[in-house]
Write a protein that holds these residues in place. Structure first.
Motif, PDB file in Angstrom:
ATOM      1  N   ASP A 195       0.804  -1.227   0.000  1.00  0.00           N
ATOM      2  CA  ASP A 195       0.000   0.000   0.000  1.00  0.00           C
ATOM      3  C   ASP A 195       0.836   1.276   0.000  1.00  0.00           C
ATOM      4  N   SER A 196       2.159   1.167  -0.097  1.00  0.00           N
ATOM      5  CA  SER A 196       2.999   2.365  -0.061  1.00  0.00           C
ATOM      6  C   SER A 196       2.862   3.154  -1.368  1.00  0.00           C
ATOM      7  N   ASP A 197       3.215   4.441  -1.312  1.00  0.00           N
ATOM      8  CA  ASP A 197       3.092   5.305  -2.482  1.00  0.00           C
ATOM      9  C   ASP A 197       4.013   4.867  -3.629  1.00  0.00           C
ATOM     10  N   GLU A 198       5.158   4.317  -3.292  1.00  0.00           N
ATOM     11  CA  GLU A 198       6.130   3.948  -4.321  1.00  0.00           C
ATOM     12  C   GLU A 198       5.608   2.833  -5.225  1.00  0.00           C
ATOM     13  N   TYR A 199       4.880   1.882  -4.664  1.00  0.00           N
ATOM     14  CA  TYR A 199       4.416   0.730  -5.447  1.00  0.00           C
ATOM     15  C   TYR A 199       2.908   0.741  -5.687  1.00  0.00           C
ATOM     16  N   ARG A 200       2.252   1.838  -5.389  1.00  0.00           N
ATOM     17  CA  ARG A 200       0.792   1.875  -5.543  1.00  0.00           C
ATOM     18  C   ARG A 200       0.355   1.710  -7.003  1.00  0.00           C
ATOM     19  N   ASN A 201       1.087   2.298  -7.942  1.00  0.00           N
ATOM     20  CA  ASN A 201       0.703   2.230  -9.356  1.00  0.00           C
ATOM     21  C   ASN A 201       1.518   1.220 -10.149  1.00  0.00           C
ATOM     22  N   ASP A 202       2.288   0.382  -9.481  1.00  0.00           N
ATOM     23  CA  ASP A 202       3.083  -0.636 -10.162  1.00  0.00           C
ATOM     24  C   ASP A 202       2.149  -1.717 -10.709  1.00  0.00           C
ATOM     25  N   ASN A 204       1.742  -4.969  -8.744  1.00  0.00           N
ATOM     26  CA  ASN A 204       1.113  -4.911  -7.427  1.00  0.00           C
ATOM     27  C   ASN A 204      -0.252  -5.585  -7.493  1.00  0.00           C
ATOM     28  N   ALA A 258      -3.202  -3.179  -7.014  1.00  0.00           N
ATOM     29  CA  ALA A 258      -3.313  -2.035  -7.914  1.00  0.00           C
ATOM     30  C   ALA A 258      -4.628  -2.026  -8.679  1.00  0.00           C
TER      31      ALA A 258
END
Length: 53
Positions: free
Chosen positions: A38-45, A48, A51
């Motif tokens: 749920d972190s910002d760095e991997y939210r749009n990966d 994920n 996502a």
């Protein structure tokens, strides 16, 4: 001769702290994994699994 002995070998009492420790480590790793997903760095990966929500 074989089968249950008068004084059985204890299993749960000596192994209990290791079972509790394993459960605590499993819980903490699951919490860390959920926080990282749920972190910002991997939210749009796209890799994920969260996502698509």
């Amino acid at each position: 001769m074989f089968g249950l002995r008068k004084w059985s070998t204890p299993f749960l009492r000596p192994a209990g702290p290791f079972m509790v420790g394993g459960a605590v480590v499993f819980y903490l790793v699951a919490k860390m994994q959920g926080a990282m997903i749920d972190s910002d760095e991997y939210r749009n990966d796209p890799r994920n699994p969260a996502a698509g929500k």
